[in-house]
Write a protein that holds these residues in place. Structure first.
Motif, PDB file in Angstrom:
ATOM      1  N   THR A  42       8.334  18.696  -3.025  1.00  0.00           N
ATOM      2  CA  THR A  42       9.751  18.367  -3.164  1.00  0.00           C
ATOM      3  C   THR A  42      10.205  18.658  -4.591  1.00  0.00           C
ATOM      4  O   THR A  42       9.429  19.181  -5.404  1.00  0.00           O
ATOM      5  N   TYR A  43      11.432  18.326  -4.893  1.00  0.00           N
ATOM      6  CA  TYR A  43      12.022  18.641  -6.204  1.00  0.00           C
ATOM      7  C   TYR A  43      11.213  17.967  -7.325  1.00  0.00           C
ATOM      8  O   TYR A  43      10.932  16.754  -7.257  1.00  0.00           O
ATOM      9  N   GLY A  44      10.865  18.747  -8.351  1.00  0.00           N
ATOM     10  CA  GLY A  44       9.916  18.306  -9.367  1.00  0.00           C
ATOM     11  C   GLY A  44      10.388  17.205 -10.308  1.00  0.00           C
ATOM     12  O   GLY A  44       9.569  16.497 -10.906  1.00  0.00           O
ATOM     13  N   MET A  45      11.708  17.039 -10.429  1.00  0.00           N
ATOM     14  CA  MET A  45      12.191  16.073 -11.431  1.00  0.00           C
ATOM     15  C   MET A  45      11.915  14.618 -11.059  1.00  0.00           C
ATOM     16  O   MET A  45      11.884  13.749 -11.926  1.00  0.00           O
ATOM     17  N   TYR A  46      11.707  14.335  -9.753  1.00  0.00           N
ATOM     18  CA  TYR A  46      11.417  12.940  -9.392  1.00  0.00           C
ATOM     19  C   TYR A  46      10.118  12.510 -10.069  1.00  0.00           C
ATOM     20  O   TYR A  46      10.022  11.414 -10.621  1.00  0.00           O
ATOM     21  N   GLN A  47       9.114  13.409 -10.010  1.00  0.00           N
ATOM     22  CA  GLN A  47       7.815  13.100 -10.615  1.00  0.00           C
ATOM     23  C   GLN A  47       7.948  13.016 -12.145  1.00  0.00           C
ATOM     24  O   GLN A  47       7.415  12.098 -12.772  1.00  0.00           O
ATOM     25  N   VAL A  63      18.782   9.953  -0.971  1.00  0.00           N
ATOM     26  CA  VAL A  63      18.840  11.201  -0.207  1.00  0.00           C
ATOM     27  C   VAL A  63      19.520  12.240  -1.103  1.00  0.00           C
ATOM     28  O   VAL A  63      20.712  12.144  -1.393  1.00  0.00           O
ATOM     29  N   ASP A  64      18.718  13.176  -1.575  1.00  0.00           N
ATOM     30  CA  ASP A  64      19.220  14.187  -2.513  1.00  0.00           C
ATOM     31  C   ASP A  64      19.758  15.369  -1.713  1.00  0.00           C
ATOM     32  O   ASP A  64      18.990  16.121  -1.097  1.00  0.00           O
ATOM     33  N   GLU A  65      21.085  15.513  -1.736  1.00  0.00           N
ATOM     34  CA  GLU A  65      21.751  16.565  -0.959  1.00  0.00           C
ATOM     35  C   GLU A  65      22.287  17.667  -1.869  1.00  0.00           C
ATOM     36  O   GLU A  65      23.391  18.176  -1.653  1.00  0.00           O
ATOM     37  N   ALA A  66      21.497  18.082  -2.840  1.00  0.00           N
ATOM     38  CA  ALA A  66      21.954  19.136  -3.771  1.00  0.00           C
ATOM     39  C   ALA A  66      22.390  20.402  -3.017  1.00  0.00           C
ATOM     40  O   ALA A  66      23.292  21.115  -3.456  1.00  0.00           O
ATOM     41  N   TYR A  67      21.747  20.658  -1.862  1.00  0.00           N
ATOM     42  CA  TYR A  67      22.011  21.916  -1.130  1.00  0.00           C
ATOM     43  C   TYR A  67      22.819  21.693   0.145  1.00  0.00           C
ATOM     44  O   TYR A  67      22.849  22.556   1.023  1.00  0.00           O
ATOM     45  N   ILE A  68      23.462  20.537   0.280  1.00  0.00           N
ATOM     46  CA  ILE A  68      24.107  20.172   1.548  1.00  0.00           C
ATOM     47  C   ILE A  68      25.203  21.163   1.958  1.00  0.00           C
ATOM     48  O   ILE A  68      25.426  21.388   3.139  1.00  0.00           O
ATOM     49  N   LEU A 101      27.957  23.212 -16.496  1.00  0.00           N
ATOM     50  CA  LEU A 101      28.785  22.076 -16.930  1.00  0.00           C
ATOM     51  C   LEU A 101      28.042  20.754 -16.844  1.00  0.00           C
ATOM     52  O   LEU A 101      28.429  19.781 -17.465  1.00  0.00           O
ATOM     53  N   ARG A 102      26.987  20.696 -16.039  1.00  0.00           N
ATOM     54  CA  ARG A 102      26.182  19.490 -15.848  1.00  0.00           C
ATOM     55  C   ARG A 102      27.017  18.334 -15.275  1.00  0.00           C
ATOM     56  O   ARG A 102      27.346  17.375 -15.979  1.00  0.00           O
ATOM     57  N   VAL A 103      27.381  18.447 -14.035  1.00  0.00           N
ATOM     58  CA  VAL A 103      28.064  17.334 -13.364  1.00  0.00           C
ATOM     59  C   VAL A 103      27.357  17.063 -12.025  1.00  0.00           C
ATOM     60  O   VAL A 103      27.350  17.915 -11.134  1.00  0.00           O
ATOM     61  N   GLY A 104      26.752  15.896 -11.931  1.00  0.00           N
ATOM     62  CA  GLY A 104      26.104  15.483 -10.694  1.00  0.00           C
ATOM     63  C   GLY A 104      26.772  14.222 -10.173  1.00  0.00           C
ATOM     64  O   GLY A 104      27.413  13.489 -10.937  1.00  0.00           O
ATOM     65  N   MET A 105      26.640  13.983  -8.869  1.00  0.00           N
ATOM     66  CA  MET A 105      27.316  12.834  -8.248  1.00  0.00           C
ATOM     67  C   MET A 105      26.310  11.973  -7.517  1.00  0.00           C
ATOM     68  O   MET A 105      25.387  12.490  -6.892  1.00  0.00           O
ATOM     69  N   LEU A 127      27.506  19.538  -8.637  1.00  0.00           N
ATOM     70  CA  LEU A 127      28.391  20.699  -8.735  1.00  0.00           C
ATOM     71  C   LEU A 127      27.614  21.936  -9.190  1.00  0.00           C
ATOM     72  O   LEU A 127      28.182  22.992  -9.430  1.00  0.00           O
ATOM     73  N   SER A 128      26.278  21.810  -9.314  1.00  0.00           N
ATOM     74  CA  SER A 128      25.457  22.897  -9.879  1.00  0.00           C
ATOM     75  C   SER A 128      25.120  24.007  -8.892  1.00  0.00           C
ATOM     76  O   SER A 128      24.680  25.066  -9.309  1.00  0.00           O
ATOM     77  N   LYS A 129      25.257  23.771  -7.612  1.00  0.00           N
ATOM     78  CA  LYS A 129      24.777  24.753  -6.630  1.00  0.00           C
ATOM     79  C   LYS A 129      25.965  25.491  -6.011  1.00  0.00           C
ATOM     80  O   LYS A 129      26.457  26.421  -6.608  1.00  0.00           O
ATOM     81  N   ALA A 130      26.437  25.041  -4.839  1.00  0.00           N
ATOM     82  CA  ALA A 130      27.531  25.757  -4.175  1.00  0.00           C
ATOM     83  C   ALA A 130      28.770  25.868  -5.066  1.00  0.00           C
ATOM     84  O   ALA A 130      29.478  26.874  -5.046  1.00  0.00           O
ATOM     85  N   SER A 178      22.777  15.832 -11.643  1.00  0.00           N
ATOM     86  CA  SER A 178      22.187  14.746 -10.834  1.00  0.00           C
ATOM     87  C   SER A 178      20.856  14.321 -11.418  1.00  0.00           C
ATOM     88  O   SER A 178      20.371  13.227 -11.125  1.00  0.00           O
ATOM     89  N   ASP A 179      20.271  15.155 -12.271  1.00  0.00           N
ATOM     90  CA  ASP A 179      19.050  14.730 -12.976  1.00  0.00           C
ATOM     91  C   ASP A 179      19.272  13.422 -13.748  1.00  0.00           C
ATOM     92  O   ASP A 179      18.368  12.596 -13.835  1.00  0.00           O
ATOM     93  N   GLU A 180      20.461  13.246 -14.305  1.00  0.00           N
ATOM     94  CA  GLU A 180      20.716  12.000 -15.025  1.00  0.00           C
ATOM     95  C   GLU A 180      20.771  10.815 -14.057  1.00  0.00           C
ATOM     96  O   GLU A 180      20.267   9.716 -14.363  1.00  0.00           O
TER      97      GLU A 180
HETATM   98  C1  LIG Z   1      17.029  18.979  -5.047  1.00  0.00           C
HETATM   99  C2  LIG Z   1      17.647  19.033  -6.384  1.00  0.00           C
HETATM  100  N1  LIG Z   1      18.222  17.940  -6.875  1.00  0.00           N
HETATM  101  C3  LIG Z   1      18.805  17.947  -8.093  1.00  0.00           C
HETATM  102  C4  LIG Z   1      18.813  19.095  -8.861  1.00  0.00           C
HETATM  103  C5  LIG Z   1      19.420  19.018 -10.223  1.00  0.00           C
HETATM  104  O1  LIG Z   1      20.756  19.207 -10.156  1.00  0.00           O
HETATM  105  P1  LIG Z   1      21.702  19.020 -11.437  1.00  0.00           P
HETATM  106  O2  LIG Z   1      21.958  20.397 -11.945  1.00  0.00           O
HETATM  107  O3  LIG Z   1      22.915  18.360 -10.866  1.00  0.00           O
HETATM  108  O4  LIG Z   1      20.974  18.167 -12.429  1.00  0.00           O
HETATM  109  C6  LIG Z   1      18.244  20.257  -8.385  1.00  0.00           C
HETATM  110  C7  LIG Z   1      18.236  21.475  -9.194  1.00  0.00           C
HETATM  111  O5  LIG Z   1      17.576  22.440  -8.958  1.00  0.00           O
HETATM  112  C8  LIG Z   1      17.635  20.227  -7.108  1.00  0.00           C
HETATM  113  O6  LIG Z   1      17.038  21.302  -6.595  1.00  0.00           O
END
Ligand SMILES: Cc1ncc(COP(=O)(O)O)c(C=O)c1O
Length: 348
Positions: A105-110, A178-183, A216-220, A207-210, A80-82
């Motif tokens: 919050t999640y650091g990649m936004y910054q 709305v980032d639901e990585a942990y939903i 594999l690096r697959v985000g939606m 697909l990186s968490k649950a 989802s970083d992409e």
């Molecule tokens: C809130 C949040 N969003 C996105 C990501 C990145 O996920 P992805 O592995 O799909 O790039 C993470 C990873 O830690 C995260 O905590």
């Protein structure tokens, strides 16, 4: 009123996307001499000599079965970083536009904002780790394109009040992400079902968490057809490699396994909370809807360094605003959690 044409960058509006070899023919064929691939094969058991499907049709069909969202409303990214980066590139003019973040919050936004030379307006969460809606309303100006809300939030673990997110969606003329990585670990419902209600909503999942597929690096991203079309236009043509597409497809057949892991993770999370509460150095444990807990301690650096010496790595978040003294601990297997708790018993 939100209109994608009001916020899309001019250069993206006018962009002719890359047309890949496989985009340029329709129908059936058996001899592919169009993409300068190696026609003999790959020096591997599995064959990867052909470029992958740029729009990942098979994988999206399976995701449609699971999530109930049509393929035209799904974007797949190299993590989802992409997707986060592509939202910046599609909607934010470097050096001119801005986005709103709600730290901690999640650091990649910054980081994505910095890479794309897009200004960030920080409106910190309240002491309860909820949105400061007044502050956000004041921060919005005519160049504000995106607002990122992470729910459940990383690193605090809590879900953001649904009605507050809905207030933003209804009143902001840019995109609310709305980032639901942990939903999958949350008691709250996904925002996916609000897609028909709000044209300015982008829901991110991964697909990186649950799902256990971080490697594999697959985000939606789920959004309106218009937003998904823009994201597909901006992405690199073959952003999800063939091995990842195939393996993700196989993995998505194992829903039962993943659901069992989620149950086990939640049970282990409860156990960690109950046990950690008894340690003298634990000041507070924040309620979590995720597969990690944020623990306020008397000496985050000391505990962090002690654990590192014992070969246990947690995340030191003590320098993050509102997280002073805090360690973020991911829920591990029962054995890993035993090791953590036993090791902490010897911490002086
Ligand atoms: C809130 C949040 N969003 C996105 C990501 C990145 O996920 P992805 O592995 O799909 O790039 C993470 C990873 O830690 C995260 O905590």
């Amino acid at each position: 009123m939100f209109s994608i044409n009001n916020i899309l960058r001019e250069n993206i509006k006018n962009l002719t996307p890359y047309s890949s070899a496989r985009d340029e023919y329709q129908g059936e064929a058996s001899v592919f001499l169009d993409a300068n691939e190696n026609a003999f094969g790959s020096p591997l058991e599995q064959q990867y000599n052909r470029y992958p499907d740029p729009l990942q049709a098979d994988l999206k069909r399976r995701i449609t079965d699971i999530k109930g969202v049509p393929p035209r409303n799904i974007f797949l990214g190299n993590g989802s970083d992409e997707a986060i980066d592509i939202l910046f590139r599609a909607f934010c003019n470097p050096g001119a536009d801005n986005v709103i973040l709600v730290p901690p919050t999640y650091g990649m936004y910054q980081v994505s904002a910095n890479i794309n030379d897009v200004a960030v307006k920080n409106v910190p969460l309240t002491e309860e780790f909820q949105l400061n809606l007044e502050g956000i309303a004041e921060a919005i100006d005519k160049n504000t394109k995106l607002i990122f809300i992470c729910s459940p939030n990383n690193p605090t673990g809590n879900s953001i009040n649904r009605t507050d997110i809905e207030t933003l969606l209804a009143n902001f003329n840019g995109i609310v992400v709305v980032d639901e990585a942990y939903i999958n670990f949350s008691r709250q419902k996904t925002f996916i079902q609000e897609l028909t209600e709000y044209a300015n909503l982008v829901v991110l999942q991964t697909l990186s968490k649950a799902w256990g597929l971080a490697g594999l690096r697959v985000g939606m991203a789920f959004a309106s057809e218009e937003i998904i079309e823009v994201m597909n236009k901006v992405k690199p043509p073959y952003n999800i490699n063939e091995a990842s597409q195939q393996l993700a497809l196989q993995a998505l057949a194992n829903v039962a396994q993943v659901n069992n892991w989620i149950k086990e993770t939640l049970a282990q999370r409860d156990r960690l909370v109950l046990t950690l509460k008894n340690f003298d150095f634990v000041v507070d444990i924040y309620p979590s809807d995720a597969n990690f807990i944020l623990v306020k301690t008397t000496d985050a650096n000391g505990i962090y360094n002690y654990l590192v010496k014992q070969g246990i790595i947690v995340r030191n978040r003590s320098k993050v605003e509102l997280c002073e003294g805090c360690l973020r601990i991911t829920v591990g297997t029962p054995e890993e959690n035993n090791t953590l708790l036993q090791t902490l018993q010897d911490y002086k």
